[in-house]
Design a protein around this motif. Structure first.
Motif, mmCIF file in Angstrom:
data_model
loop_
_atom_site.group_PDB
_atom_site.id
_atom_site.type_symbol
_atom_site.label_atom_id
_atom_site.label_comp_id
_atom_site.label_asym_id
_atom_site.label_seq_id
_atom_site.Cartn_x
_atom_site.Cartn_y
_atom_site.Cartn_z
ATOM 1 N N CYS A 130 0.830 -1.214 0.000
ATOM 2 C CA CYS A 130 0.000 0.000 0.000
ATOM 3 C C CYS A 130 0.862 1.261 0.000
ATOM 4 C CB CYS A 130 -0.922 -0.018 1.220
ATOM 5 S SG CYS A 130 -2.218 1.233 1.194
ATOM 6 N N ARG A 131 1.945 1.234 0.737
ATOM 7 C CA ARG A 131 2.851 2.384 0.765
ATOM 8 C C ARG A 131 3.454 2.629 -0.617
ATOM 9 N NH1 ARG A 131 7.854 3.086 5.073
ATOM 10 N NH2 ARG A 131 8.429 5.206 4.509
ATOM 11 N N TYR A 132 3.863 1.569 -1.276
ATOM 12 C CA TYR A 132 4.416 1.671 -2.625
ATOM 13 C C TYR A 132 3.377 2.220 -3.599
ATOM 14 C CZ TYR A 132 6.623 0.098 -6.992
ATOM 15 O OH TYR A 132 7.169 0.038 -8.250
ATOM 16 N N LEU A 133 2.135 1.741 -3.472
ATOM 17 C CA LEU A 133 1.056 2.209 -4.336
ATOM 18 C C LEU A 133 0.795 3.700 -4.156
ATOM 19 C CD1 LEU A 133 -1.440 1.822 -6.208
ATOM 20 C CD2 LEU A 133 -2.707 1.148 -4.165
ATOM 21 N N LEU A 134 0.726 4.153 -2.920
ATOM 22 C CA LEU A 134 0.457 5.571 -2.668
ATOM 23 C C LEU A 134 1.602 6.450 -3.175
ATOM 24 C CD1 LEU A 134 -1.257 5.450 0.798
ATOM 25 C CD2 LEU A 134 -2.084 6.751 -1.142
ATOM 26 N N PHE A 135 2.822 5.979 -3.025
ATOM 27 C CA PHE A 135 3.962 6.736 -3.541
ATOM 28 C C PHE A 135 3.853 6.898 -5.060
ATOM 29 C CE2 PHE A 135 8.212 6.480 -5.501
ATOM 30 C CZ PHE A 135 8.748 7.672 -5.041
ATOM 31 N N LYS A 136 3.489 5.841 -5.756
ATOM 32 C CA LYS A 136 3.361 5.890 -7.204
ATOM 33 C C LYS A 136 2.205 6.794 -7.639
ATOM 34 C CE LYS A 136 6.571 3.057 -8.800
ATOM 35 N NZ LYS A 136 7.558 3.458 -9.829
ATOM 36 N N LEU A 137 1.049 6.656 -6.986
ATOM 37 C CA LEU A 137 -0.116 7.447 -7.382
ATOM 38 C C LEU A 137 0.083 8.933 -7.115
ATOM 39 C CD1 LEU A 137 -3.135 5.247 -6.169
ATOM 40 C CD2 LEU A 137 -2.354 5.601 -8.518
ATOM 41 N N SER A 138 0.738 9.259 -6.006
ATOM 42 C CA SER A 138 0.920 10.671 -5.648
ATOM 43 C C SER A 138 1.828 11.408 -6.626
ATOM 44 C CB SER A 138 1.478 10.789 -4.228
ATOM 45 O OG SER A 138 2.741 10.150 -4.139
ATOM 46 N N SER A 139 2.598 10.675 -7.421
ATOM 47 C CA SER A 139 3.492 11.305 -8.390
ATOM 48 C C SER A 139 2.825 11.531 -9.748
ATOM 49 C CB SER A 139 4.747 10.444 -8.574
ATOM 50 O OG SER A 139 4.413 9.182 -9.127
ATOM 51 N N ILE A 140 1.570 11.110 -9.897
ATOM 52 C CA ILE A 140 0.866 11.250 -11.171
ATOM 53 C C ILE A 140 0.041 12.534 -11.155
ATOM 54 C CG2 ILE A 140 -0.783 10.192 -12.758
ATOM 55 C CD1 ILE A 140 -0.126 7.501 -11.535
ATOM 56 N N PRO A 141 0.208 13.415 -12.135
ATOM 57 C CA PRO A 141 -0.632 14.620 -12.204
ATOM 58 C C PRO A 141 -2.101 14.245 -12.405
ATOM 59 C CG PRO A 141 1.281 14.800 -13.658
ATOM 60 C CD PRO A 141 1.234 13.374 -13.191
ATOM 61 N N ASN A 142 -2.984 15.085 -11.896
ATOM 62 C CA ASN A 142 -4.440 14.930 -12.028
ATOM 63 C C ASN A 142 -5.030 13.843 -11.133
ATOM 64 O OD1 ASN A 142 -4.500 16.939 -14.061
ATOM 65 N ND2 ASN A 142 -4.032 15.408 -15.632
ATOM 66 N N ILE A 143 -4.196 13.161 -10.362
ATOM 67 C CA ILE A 143 -4.710 12.187 -9.394
ATOM 68 C C ILE A 143 -5.058 12.917 -8.106
ATOM 69 C CG2 ILE A 143 -4.063 10.291 -7.869
ATOM 70 C CD1 ILE A 143 -4.620 9.134 -10.445
ATOM 71 N N ASN A 144 -6.289 12.706 -7.607
ATOM 72 C CA ASN A 144 -6.747 13.328 -6.364
ATOM 73 C C ASN A 144 -6.987 12.231 -5.336
ATOM 74 O OD1 ASN A 144 -7.046 15.935 -7.800
ATOM 75 N ND2 ASN A 144 -8.755 14.884 -8.802
ATOM 76 N N LEU A 145 -6.074 12.101 -4.388
ATOM 77 C CA LEU A 145 -6.175 11.062 -3.369
ATOM 78 C C LEU A 145 -7.122 11.497 -2.253
ATOM 79 C CD1 LEU A 145 -2.404 10.076 -3.055
ATOM 80 C CD2 LEU A 145 -4.207 8.792 -4.226
ATOM 81 N N VAL A 146 -7.831 10.527 -1.692
ATOM 82 C CA VAL A 146 -8.691 10.768 -0.531
ATOM 83 C C VAL A 146 -7.871 10.436 0.713
ATOM 84 C CG1 VAL A 146 -10.811 10.140 0.670
ATOM 85 C CG2 VAL A 146 -10.762 10.207 -1.833
ATOM 86 N N GLY A 147 -7.437 11.470 1.449
ATOM 87 C CA GLY A 147 -6.619 11.259 2.636
ATOM 88 C C GLY A 147 -5.152 11.108 2.300
ATOM 89 N N ASN A 148 -4.348 10.929 3.337
ATOM 90 C CA ASN A 148 -2.908 10.757 3.200
ATOM 91 C C ASN A 148 -2.503 9.384 3.707
ATOM 92 O OD1 ASN A 148 -2.499 13.479 2.290
ATOM 93 N ND2 ASN A 148 -2.785 14.150 4.416
ATOM 94 N N TRP A 149 -1.285 8.951 3.336
ATOM 95 C CA TRP A 149 -0.832 7.637 3.761
ATOM 96 C C TRP A 149 -0.576 7.609 5.252
ATOM 97 C CZ3 TRP A 149 3.563 5.601 6.055
ATOM 98 C CH2 TRP A 149 3.626 4.202 6.071
ATOM 99 N N GLN A 150 -1.046 6.541 5.901
ATOM 100 C CA GLN A 150 -0.749 6.238 7.286
ATOM 101 C C GLN A 150 -0.241 4.794 7.341
ATOM 102 O OE1 GLN A 150 -0.966 8.352 9.828
ATOM 103 N NE2 GLN A 150 -1.951 10.041 8.739
ATOM 104 N N PRO A 151 0.532 4.430 8.375
ATOM 105 C CA PRO A 151 1.010 3.042 8.459
ATOM 106 C C PRO A 151 -0.110 2.005 8.481
ATOM 107 C CG PRO A 151 2.242 4.444 9.958
ATOM 108 C CD PRO A 151 1.130 5.288 9.407
ATOM 109 N N SER A 152 -1.309 2.429 8.870
ATOM 110 C CA SER A 152 -2.433 1.487 8.939
ATOM 111 C C SER A 152 -3.265 1.451 7.661
ATOM 112 C CB SER A 152 -3.346 1.854 10.116
ATOM 113 O OG SER A 152 -3.902 3.156 9.945
#
Length: 398
Positions: A299-321
């Protein structure tokens, strides 16, 4: 690494037609461990339809399977054994049973929940407003139930508190013990652990809740089984008729008397109730040998990859859980993202995810949800990210 290879081999679909190659959906009806098929065969052919066994011996075998399954689930989630296990057809049915208990006796109650809860918490209240008063708290800046609002409400004769242990959309583990330990002792505290239990080792003794709810289909088992782990006083306060026919052994009406079963389970030969609870138990046993941190790294790897893509709007930020990620893409509807990924045989979910009030509260439209499971790998993430980037390029070039 050897464990991961074995893990991938053991996760085979029980259905072979038109199945995607990559799943990011822990509620999928097809992505199940192959050994569940052996459990199914044993119950239906080895126990229920064996011509050499009579009806009563079959019932004895099924009762034995159910009792052992219940005892194991209680042992895993309640180390000290202070909780009893009641089997329902779903978590929604368990919630309805709790609500209907108060409605049945006509006791007026105030219910407190959070905006991030499943809609099955909110929907049963409508049409019964003469009995229920529903209070809903919002989220704070960390996207967990607002503690100040919670403190204000529990001073006002609240009877029931129902909170998520993990949201269907935000995907972080709520520090549920905080809310449990600051409540009044007269308040019934219920936790919906449908999303959290499949991803974490949960000891409900530490949470100190009155009831903890589990769902089978979120744990890679089949639909049709909901578990309510409740304290003795909580279960005893439920009206016996609300538990269904399986909870009542004998009833007399003149005068009225109701004798409960010593063991609160029910079954019919070969019914989904038996198959569901035994399958869920075997899955829980299987997961005990797997490192629970495996999903966290994916999940951490996925969030790192998605956050680097323009126009992607994530719901919330990464947490260890975090174990799931929700997102939108600017100017691309979620259903179109889902349909595009399906062409590449990648399965995610799009929509409101049984959390319509939360989606509207966050000011979003329908969102795409990526649920990380034990069967996912870094390669799955790379395939997903590549396809999302390709979709954005196609849209921007038009």
């Amino acid at each position: 690494m050897h464990n991961i290879i074995w893990l991938r081999k053991s996760f085979k679909s029980l259905f072979c037609f038109n199945k995607p190659l990559v799943y990011f959906d822990n509620a999928s009806t097809t992505q199940k461990p192959l050994f569940l098929l052996d459990v199914f065969k044993h119950i239906n052919y080895g126990v229920c339809t064996n011509p050499g066994r009579g009806q009563y011996y079959t019932s004895f075998l099924l009762s034995n399977l159910l009792n052992k399954s219940r005892d194991y689930i209680k042992h895993i989630y309640s180390k000290q054994g202070n909780y009893e296990c009641i089997i329902y057809k779903s978590v929604t049915e368990a919630i309805n049973a709790i609500y209907n208990n108060y409605w049945f006796i006509g006791k007026k109650v105030k219910v407190l929940t959070c905006i991030d809860n499943h809609h099955s918490i909110i929907a049963p209240v409508y049409g019964k407003l003469n009995v229920f008063t529903l209070n809903v708290i919002g989220l704070d800046s960390d996207l967990i139930p607002n503690v100040r609002q919670y403190l204000n409400y529990i001073k006002n004769s609240i009877s029931i508190v129902i909170l998520n242990h993990m949201s269907n959309v935000i995907g972080i583990l709520v520090p549920i013990r905080l809310y449990s330990y600051i409540k009044k002792y007269t308040i019934t505290f219920i936790v919906d652990g449908s999303q959290s239990a499949p991803h974490f080792e949960v000891d409900i003794e530490l949470i100190n809740c009155d009831a903890y709810l589990l769902s089978s289909h979120k744990s890679y088992a089949f639909v049709g089984t909901g578990i309510c782990l409740g304290k003795q006083h909580f279960i005893n306060d439920l009206n016996p008729l609300i538990l269904g026919g399986g909870g009542v052994h004998k009833i007399s009406f003149n005068p009225f008397n109701c004798l409960l079963n010593g063991i609160p389970d029910k079954h019919e030969s070969g019914s989904p109730m038996v198959w569901g609870i035994v399958g869920l138990t075997e899955l829980i046993k299987w997961k005990q040998g797997i490192n629970p941190n495996y999903e966290k790294h994916i999940c951490r790897y996925l969030l790192f990859k998605l956050s680097s893509i323009p126009n992607i709007n994530l719901v919330g930020n990464w947490q260890p859980s975090c174990r799931l990620v929700c997102f939108t893409i600017t100017n691309i509807p979620s259903y179109e993202i889902n349909r595009f990924l399906n062409k590449f045989m990648i399965c995610i979910r799009s929509g409101y995810h049984c959390a319509t009030p939360l989606i509207e509260y966050l000011g979003r439209s329908a969102v795409c949800r990526i649920s990380i499971g034990l069967y996912n790998t870094y390669k799955d993430v790379d395939m997903l990210v590549y396809c999302i980037k390709h979709l954005i390029r196609l849209k921007t070039c038009k």
